[in-house]
Design a protein around this motif. Sequence first.
Motif, PDB file in Angstrom:
ATOM      1  N   ASP A 125      -6.073  -7.753  -6.671  1.00  0.00           N
ATOM      2  CA  ASP A 125      -4.638  -8.270  -7.293  1.00  0.00           C
ATOM      3  C   ASP A 125      -3.434  -7.646  -6.567  1.00  0.00           C
ATOM      4  N   GLY A 126      -2.951  -9.042  -6.063  1.00  0.00           N
ATOM      5  CA  GLY A 126      -1.847  -9.429  -4.867  1.00  0.00           C
ATOM      6  C   GLY A 126      -1.051  -8.614  -5.635  1.00  0.00           C
ATOM      7  N   ASP A 127      -0.224  -9.192  -6.792  1.00  0.00           N
ATOM      8  CA  ASP A 127       1.334  -7.650  -7.224  1.00  0.00           C
ATOM      9  C   ASP A 127       0.472  -6.339  -7.289  1.00  0.00           C
ATOM     10  N   LEU A 128      -0.232  -5.969  -7.445  1.00  0.00           N
ATOM     11  CA  LEU A 128      -0.915  -4.896  -7.980  1.00  0.00           C
ATOM     12  C   LEU A 128      -0.617  -4.173  -6.035  1.00  0.00           C
ATOM     13  N   ALA A 129      -1.362  -4.486  -5.300  1.00  0.00           N
ATOM     14  CA  ALA A 129      -1.218  -3.807  -4.419  1.00  0.00           C
ATOM     15  C   ALA A 129       0.496  -4.304  -3.701  1.00  0.00           C
ATOM     16  N   ARG A 130       0.624  -5.293  -3.913  1.00  0.00           N
ATOM     17  CA  ARG A 130       2.421  -4.479  -3.643  1.00  0.00           C
ATOM     18  C   ARG A 130       3.271  -3.563  -4.046  1.00  0.00           C
ATOM     19  N   ASP A 131       2.498  -3.281  -5.683  1.00  0.00           N
ATOM     20  CA  ASP A 131       3.422  -2.286  -6.730  1.00  0.00           C
ATOM     21  C   ASP A 131       2.863  -1.073  -6.100  1.00  0.00           C
ATOM     22  N   LEU A 132       1.641  -1.070  -5.319  1.00  0.00           N
ATOM     23  CA  LEU A 132       1.797   0.371  -4.550  1.00  0.00           C
ATOM     24  C   LEU A 132       1.487   0.655  -3.561  1.00  0.00           C
ATOM     25  N   SER A 133       1.613  -0.152  -2.041  1.00  0.00           N
ATOM     26  CA  SER A 133       2.199  -0.120  -0.859  1.00  0.00           C
ATOM     27  C   SER A 133       3.791  -1.169  -0.365  1.00  0.00           C
ATOM     28  N   PRO A 134       4.346  -1.052   0.078  1.00  0.00           N
ATOM     29  CA  PRO A 134       5.385  -1.894   1.140  1.00  0.00           C
ATOM     30  C   PRO A 134       4.145  -2.177   2.114  1.00  0.00           C
ATOM     31  N   HIS A 135       3.241  -1.891   2.046  1.00  0.00           N
ATOM     32  CA  HIS A 135       2.506  -2.429   3.581  1.00  0.00           C
ATOM     33  C   HIS A 135       1.414  -2.993   2.799  1.00  0.00           C
TER      34      HIS A 135
END
Length: 178
Positions: A125-135
Amino acid sequence: MRHTAIVLPGGRYGPQAPLLMYAADAVEARGGSVRHVTWDPPYEPGAIPPDDVTSWVTAQVPPVDTRPLLIGKSLGTHAAVVAAEHRLPAVWLTPLLTVAPVVDALRRATAPALLVGGTADRFWDGDLARDLSPHVLEIDGADHGMYLPGPLAASAAVLGQVVTAVERFLDDVVWPGH
């Protein structure tokens, strides 16, 4: 101080498979040492009740007596619990972003983590990934194995993108000025 990493495989993706092998090579190229975990007993899909998978994985993470980098693929990303508890940096390749214990641990993590996944992966889940980490490295069209449809050369190029992201993460975030 010598850098160390612990490599955790996926369910059907061993610690010597390309994504994990090259990530480990990046650690070794920086003078670090790598410990490869092999599931014992070997992982069999469905053999472990879903509520027990996280504890089964975390029980196989070697004792953390230094501050190693964790590198995990898919099933190995259940070790995000260990990373959160011990404030360890991590590289999570195709993390299971649809599995609550993994996501909860990623939310609790205070050390930096690189999340790598593809838009055709049902666990990503790309949106979730970007929410979890800036990397985050997200590959358009890549599946859970980080393969793209079509000629294999395109998937090999994805491997190159992943390795470049890992090297930048190590050099700029985890071990700057190593």
